[in-house]
Scaffold this motif. Structure first.
Motif, short mmCIF file in Angstrom:
data_model
loop_
_atom_site.label_atom_id
_atom_site.label_comp_id
_atom_site.label_asym_id
_atom_site.label_seq_id
_atom_site.Cartn_x
_atom_site.Cartn_y
_atom_site.Cartn_z
N UNK A 172 -3.99 1.14 7.94
CA UNK A 172 -4.26 0.57 6.56
C UNK A 172 -2.95 1.16 5.49
N UNK A 173 -2.55 2.27 5.91
CA UNK A 173 -1.20 2.67 5.18
C UNK A 173 -0.03 1.72 5.22
N UNK A 174 0.02 1.09 6.42
CA UNK A 174 1.16 0.04 6.62
C UNK A 174 0.78 -1.21 6.06
N UNK A 181 2.24 -4.71 -0.67
CA UNK A 181 2.94 -4.00 -1.43
C UNK A 181 2.26 -3.43 -2.64
N UNK A 182 1.18 -2.56 -2.26
CA UNK A 182 0.51 -1.90 -3.31
C UNK A 182 0.80 -0.47 -3.60
N UNK A 183 1.81 0.13 -3.04
CA UNK A 183 2.44 1.40 -3.47
C UNK A 183 1.49 2.46 -3.25
N UNK A 184 1.48 3.56 -4.01
CA UNK A 184 0.75 4.54 -3.90
C UNK A 184 -0.62 4.49 -3.97
N UNK A 185 -1.04 3.39 -4.69
CA UNK A 185 -2.38 3.16 -4.74
C UNK A 185 -2.99 2.74 -3.22
N UNK A 186 -2.17 1.79 -2.64
CA UNK A 186 -2.62 1.54 -1.37
C UNK A 186 -2.76 2.66 -0.31
N UNK A 187 -1.65 3.53 -0.49
CA UNK A 187 -1.87 4.68 0.25
C UNK A 187 -2.99 5.38 -0.01
N UNK A 188 -3.45 5.59 -1.19
CA UNK A 188 -4.65 6.47 -1.72
C UNK A 188 -5.96 5.69 -1.02
#
Length: 251
Positions: A172-174, A181-188
């Protein structure tokens, strides 16, 4: 004696594999953020990491401390009391996790200011911090259940839960960082999937033939909870020391 040795090495091996796997997944997580979000994304992540360490430490404190109480009591033939330790630990950890979540959401800006956030990193750090702390109960309870399942003759499942949770995090990080392109929000958000999947895997333990772990009507014994905290405090201190060092470096 051979059976004891075999079980001992099995427990140790699965625990080592779990920790090595978890370390690799953290490395991969950091790699995706560094390359997909950039230097500021990595800096914002480092601002929040002390809080992540403290959440993890609280989970291991309740998990290791409670699971130790559970194993000792069970070995003395008092299974009902052992399972009461389990139930008490889950309830106490849940209450602390909810309290931590509420305080974190109420004082986001103050906490980030204490952690040393700069104006350039504020929005990214706030986004990551808010999402991660909102799901504090998942992280804490995951560590609790992994600890108890290991001590209930199922270290293999605990390892599978940790590793699969880490793999899902990477996938899901990838997806969230690159295509979406959700940035750090996507990483969280991707990070939250890790304990959620791990807990789902751990739930299969309740169908395991050798299990003795079971929920019971709660009978709170504060002396027992204090013993749990004493037994698990070294695990919390280990994570807290990492948080403290990271905080000093950030400042």
């Amino acid at each position: 004696m051979r059976t004891i040795h075999r079980e001992f090495y099995q427990f140790v091996t699965f625990s080592i594999m779990s920790m090595v796997g978890q370390s690799l997944f953290i490395l991969a997580d950091t790699f995706f953020i560094a390359n997909g979000v950039g230097a500021q994304g990595l800096a914002a992540l480092n601002i929040v990491l002390p809080v992540v360490n403290i959440i993890s430490g609280l989970g291991w404190m309740f998990g290791v401390g409670g699971a130790t109480q559970f194993a000792i009591t069970k070995s003395q033939g008092m299974l009902d009391k052992a399972n009461n330790h389990f139930t008490q630990t889950v309830v106490a950890a849940s209450l602390i996790a909810i309290l931590f979540t509420l305080l974190s959401q109420m004082f986001v800006d103050d906490i980030l200011g204490f952690l040393g956030v700069t104006p350039a990193l504020f929005e990214m750090s706030r986004s990551y911090f808010t999402i991660l702390t909102l799901f504090t109960p998942l992280f804490i309870l995951n560590n609790v259940f992994i600890s108890f399942i290991r001590n209930d003759f199922n270290p293999r499942l605990a390892m599978i839960g940790m590793i699969l949770g880490g793999i899902i995090n990477i996938i899901f990080d990838y997806i969230f960082i690159y295509p979406m392109e959700m940035g750090l929000t996507g990483a969280a958000i991707a990070t939250v999937f890790s304990p959620a999947v791990s807990l789902m895997i751990c739930s299969f333990h309740f169908k395991y033939s050798r299990r003795t772990l079971a929920f019971q009507p709660i009978r709170l014994r504060f002396g027992s909870i204090l013993a749990t905290l004493r037994n698990g405090f070294s695990s919390f201190l280990n994570e807290f020391s990492s948080a403290f060092v990271m905080l000093i470096f950030n400042l």
